[in-house]
Design an enzyme around this catalytic site. Structure first.
Site, PDB file in Angstrom:
ATOM      1  N   ASP A 137       0.792  -1.246   0.057  1.00  0.00           N
ATOM      2  CA  ASP A 137      -0.045  -0.029  -0.151  1.00  0.00           C
ATOM      3  C   ASP A 137       0.842   1.430  -0.106  1.00  0.00           C
ATOM      4  OD1 ASP A 137       0.874  -0.558   2.579  1.00  0.00           O
ATOM      5  OD2 ASP A 137      -1.061  -1.023   3.205  1.00  0.00           O
TER       6      ASP A 137
ATOM      7  N   ASN B 108      -7.434  -2.944  14.259  1.00  0.00           N
ATOM      8  CA  ASN B 108      -8.903  -3.377  13.581  1.00  0.00           C
ATOM      9  C   ASN B 108      -8.885  -4.483  12.748  1.00  0.00           C
ATOM     10  OD1 ASN B 108      -7.846  -2.156  11.122  1.00  0.00           O
ATOM     11  ND2 ASN B 108      -9.126  -0.502  11.210  1.00  0.00           N
TER      12      ASN B 108
ATOM     13  N   HIS C 147      -7.128  -4.816  10.014  1.00  0.00           N
ATOM     14  CA  HIS C 147      -6.726  -4.641   8.442  1.00  0.00           C
ATOM     15  C   HIS C 147      -5.804  -5.350   8.063  1.00  0.00           C
ATOM     16  CE1 HIS C 147      -4.625  -0.485   9.538  1.00  0.00           C
ATOM     17  NE2 HIS C 147      -3.681  -1.435   9.227  1.00  0.00           N
TER      18      HIS C 147
ATOM     19  N   GLU D  98      -9.733  -2.278   4.834  1.00  0.00           N
ATOM     20  CA  GLU D  98     -10.240  -1.933   6.212  1.00  0.00           C
ATOM     21  C   GLU D  98     -11.498  -2.864   6.478  1.00  0.00           C
ATOM     22  OE1 GLU D  98      -8.534  -0.162   8.277  1.00  0.00           O
ATOM     23  OE2 GLU D  98      -8.132   1.840   7.747  1.00  0.00           O
TER      24      GLU D  98
END
Ligand code: F6R
Length: 236
Positions: free
Chosen positions: A62, A131, A133, A138
């Protein structure tokens, strides 16, 4: 593994073994705090002549949108500073999504085409967000298969603000490899360090498989190795 140092050495040894067995390996690479020690160890191994990257191809997971590759907060800068400038991966074989792309759709499509053209990923290295990801896929009710533009969640913006002067400076969007590239990687190495990751690692290993916690999808992958240090492991 007891410590972050041991975790990093073991992860680097795993990656080096992959390259020794298949010198023209295609690696999927992650940024963030977790793999930093692994990159340091790989650089040391390279300097000692234990591993040679000359035929290796890399694809990063990313990049933030809107950041120039020379911006110290960009993942391009991170990769150059922490790894690429120290080893012999050929510049044309290193791939990172372009954060300044004008035509984002085309950039995403070309990134997937380049990965396909290289034969897909042999070994994907992953960290995991608090979280759940992976890359910047996400939590959501649906996930994207291909490389795509992501709106980062508030949780991720807050977690990543530790690298910026203030919350406002954290980019709100990124380009991320999609779940298909990750799930189609022939091997996955998931790394986690520190007590803050213990819940998400517990979920990754035994939690319900859900797009609301993307790392749980790795339970469906046939060849995943998870390496954690002691602090990330107590709930396993
Ligand atoms: C980074 C990436 C992210 C990180 C994750 C964990 O390229 O794709 O998914 O792996 O946010 O980051 P750290 O290691 O900083 O806790």
């Amino acid at each position: 593994m007891d410590t972050y140092q041991k975790l990093s050495l073991k992860a680097a040894t795993f990656v080096a073994s992959q390259i020794i067995l298949k010198p023209d390996s295609v690696l999927g690479l992650a940024t963030g705090a977790t793999p930093l020690g692994m990159y340091r160890q790989l650089v040391t191994m390279y300097e000692k002549g234990l591993v040679d990257f000359k035929e290796v191809t890399t694809f990063n997971l990313d990049e933030y949108l809107g950041l120039d590759e020379k911006d110290p907060q960009s993942y391009s800068y991170y990769m150059h500073y922490n790894f690429f400038q120290h080893v012999n991966i050929e510049p044309q074989k290193r791939h990172i999504p372009r954060g300044q792309a004008e035509n984002r759709e085309r950039t995403c499509r070309e990134y997937d085409e380049a990965m396909d053209g290289a034969g897909g990923i042999d070994l994907q290295i992953l960290g995991v967000g608090l979280n759940g990801h992976i890359g910047f896929n996400e939590p959501d009710c649906k996930l994207q298969t291909a490389t795509h533009v992501v709106q980062l969640t508030q949780d991720t913006i807050k977690a990543n603000s530790r690298y910026f002067e203030c919350l406002e400076q954290v980019p709100r969007q990124a380009i991320s490899m999609g779940m298909a590239s990750i799930m189609q990687a022939r091997k996955v190495l998931l790394l986690a360090s520190g007590a803050s990751k213990k819940e998400v690692i517990q979920q990754a290993v035994g939690g319900e498989i859900t797009t609301e916690c993307p790392v749980t999808l790795l339970q469906l992958h046939p060849d995943v190795t998870i390496m954690v240090d002691k602090e990330a492991a107590p709930l396993l």
